[in-house]
Design a protein around this motif. Sequence first.
Motif, PDB file in Angstrom:
ATOM      1  N   THR A  99      57.848  34.323  39.572  1.00 43.71           N
ATOM      2  CA  THR A  99      56.435  34.391  39.214  1.00 43.71           C
ATOM      3  C   THR A  99      56.071  33.451  38.061  1.00 43.71           C
ATOM      4  OG1 THR A  99      56.888  36.361  37.881  1.00 43.71           O
ATOM      5  CG2 THR A  99      56.063  36.723  40.104  1.00 43.71           C
ATOM      6  N   TYR A 107      56.224  27.683  47.887  1.00 43.58           N
ATOM      7  CA  TYR A 107      57.071  28.798  47.466  1.00 43.58           C
ATOM      8  C   TYR A 107      57.531  29.602  48.681  1.00 43.58           C
ATOM      9  CZ  TYR A 107      58.521  33.171  45.335  1.00 43.58           C
ATOM     10  OH  TYR A 107      59.234  34.287  44.994  1.00 43.58           O
ATOM     11  N   SER A 113      57.692  30.681  37.053  1.00 43.18           N
ATOM     12  CA  SER A 113      57.806  29.283  37.481  1.00 43.18           C
ATOM     13  C   SER A 113      56.686  28.912  38.445  1.00 43.18           C
ATOM     14  CB  SER A 113      59.182  29.010  38.091  1.00 43.18           C
ATOM     15  OG  SER A 113      59.472  29.917  39.126  1.00 43.18           O
ATOM     16  N   PHE A 114      56.237  29.879  39.264  1.00 46.51           N
ATOM     17  CA  PHE A 114      55.114  29.665  40.178  1.00 46.51           C
ATOM     18  C   PHE A 114      53.838  29.382  39.372  1.00 46.51           C
ATOM     19  CE2 PHE A 114      51.779  31.634  42.964  1.00 46.51           C
ATOM     20  CZ  PHE A 114      51.873  30.751  44.024  1.00 46.51           C
ATOM     21  N   ALA A 128      63.117  30.170  41.700  1.00 50.54           N
ATOM     22  CA  ALA A 128      61.654  30.167  41.628  1.00 50.54           C
ATOM     23  C   ALA A 128      61.209  31.618  41.575  1.00 50.54           C
ATOM     24  CB  ALA A 128      61.058  29.471  42.842  1.00 50.54           C
ATOM     25  N   THR A 187      64.105  34.359  42.546  1.00 48.50           N
ATOM     26  CA  THR A 187      63.829  35.295  43.637  1.00 48.50           C
ATOM     27  C   THR A 187      65.169  35.595  44.279  1.00 48.50           C
ATOM     28  OG1 THR A 187      61.614  34.413  44.007  1.00 48.50           O
ATOM     29  CG2 THR A 187      62.609  35.646  45.821  1.00 48.50           C
ATOM     30  N   SER A 207      54.083  25.945  37.697  1.00 43.33           N
ATOM     31  CA  SER A 207      53.926  24.875  38.670  1.00 43.33           C
ATOM     32  C   SER A 207      52.455  24.647  39.001  1.00 43.33           C
ATOM     33  CB  SER A 207      54.716  25.206  39.938  1.00 43.33           C
ATOM     34  OG  SER A 207      54.564  24.194  40.891  1.00 43.33           O
ATOM     35  N   ILE A 208      51.724  25.725  39.223  1.00 46.25           N
ATOM     36  CA  ILE A 208      50.292  25.594  39.521  1.00 46.25           C
ATOM     37  C   ILE A 208      49.554  25.034  38.312  1.00 46.25           C
ATOM     38  CG2 ILE A 208      48.175  26.870  40.047  1.00 46.25           C
ATOM     39  CD1 ILE A 208      49.981  28.808  41.665  1.00 46.25           C
ATOM     40  N   GLU A 224      50.721  25.229  46.596  1.00 43.88           N
ATOM     41  CA  GLU A 224      51.852  25.735  45.804  1.00 43.88           C
ATOM     42  C   GLU A 224      52.391  27.025  46.419  1.00 43.88           C
ATOM     43  OE1 GLU A 224      53.490  24.404  43.225  1.00 43.88           O
ATOM     44  OE2 GLU A 224      52.228  22.625  43.280  1.00 43.88           O
ATOM     45  N   ALA A 225      51.495  27.894  46.878  1.00 39.97           N
ATOM     46  CA  ALA A 225      51.927  29.154  47.493  1.00 39.97           C
ATOM     47  C   ALA A 225      52.721  28.869  48.766  1.00 39.97           C
ATOM     48  CB  ALA A 225      50.721  30.036  47.795  1.00 39.97           C
TER      49      ALA A 225
END
Length: 167
Positions: free
Chosen positions: A74, A117, A76-77, A72, A54, A80-81, A113-114
């Motif tokens: 989209t 981030y 990697s997000f 980090a 980002t 991670s989830i 997780e959100a």
Amino acid sequence: PADLRAGLNEVQEKLFPGITLTIHTYLLANYCVLRDLYPKTPAFTIIDVASETTEIGIVENNLLVENTHIEAGTSSFVRSIAETTGSPESDVESIIAGAGKNHRIDQDELQSEARAYIETIGAALATASEHRSLPHELVVTARPPAPAATGRARSAGGSWPFRAGPR
């Protein structure tokens, strides 16, 4: 990067002799487009959510004065989830896109997780604001996770996972 640039310059010289090759980051290109689209907005913050990073850019007096990034994005997000919940990445993408109503992903884990981030972005903005006032105008651009993240093709366009306005 230096080897990559040298290779690109070599190919460019063979294909287009006499033409100068200029390499830019997406954030710089994004800034140039926004600057030209909104010439009466001399100060704004850009948050560009890419697949694995980002980027954050600060524009003051129509100049890009700061550019930083966090590792980090989209893809990697989603990873991670998926790791946290033990769910397939395709299920995570469906939930985030609002199409996965039948998948069993704990919404608390998704929200956690959100929040993590968002806190990471907040920390990067806080660091940037230590030595300058952040502009009030904010532009957020986002791209979907890379197709390699899920192994399936993706339709072009859209604003996954971020949406503006009501759905």
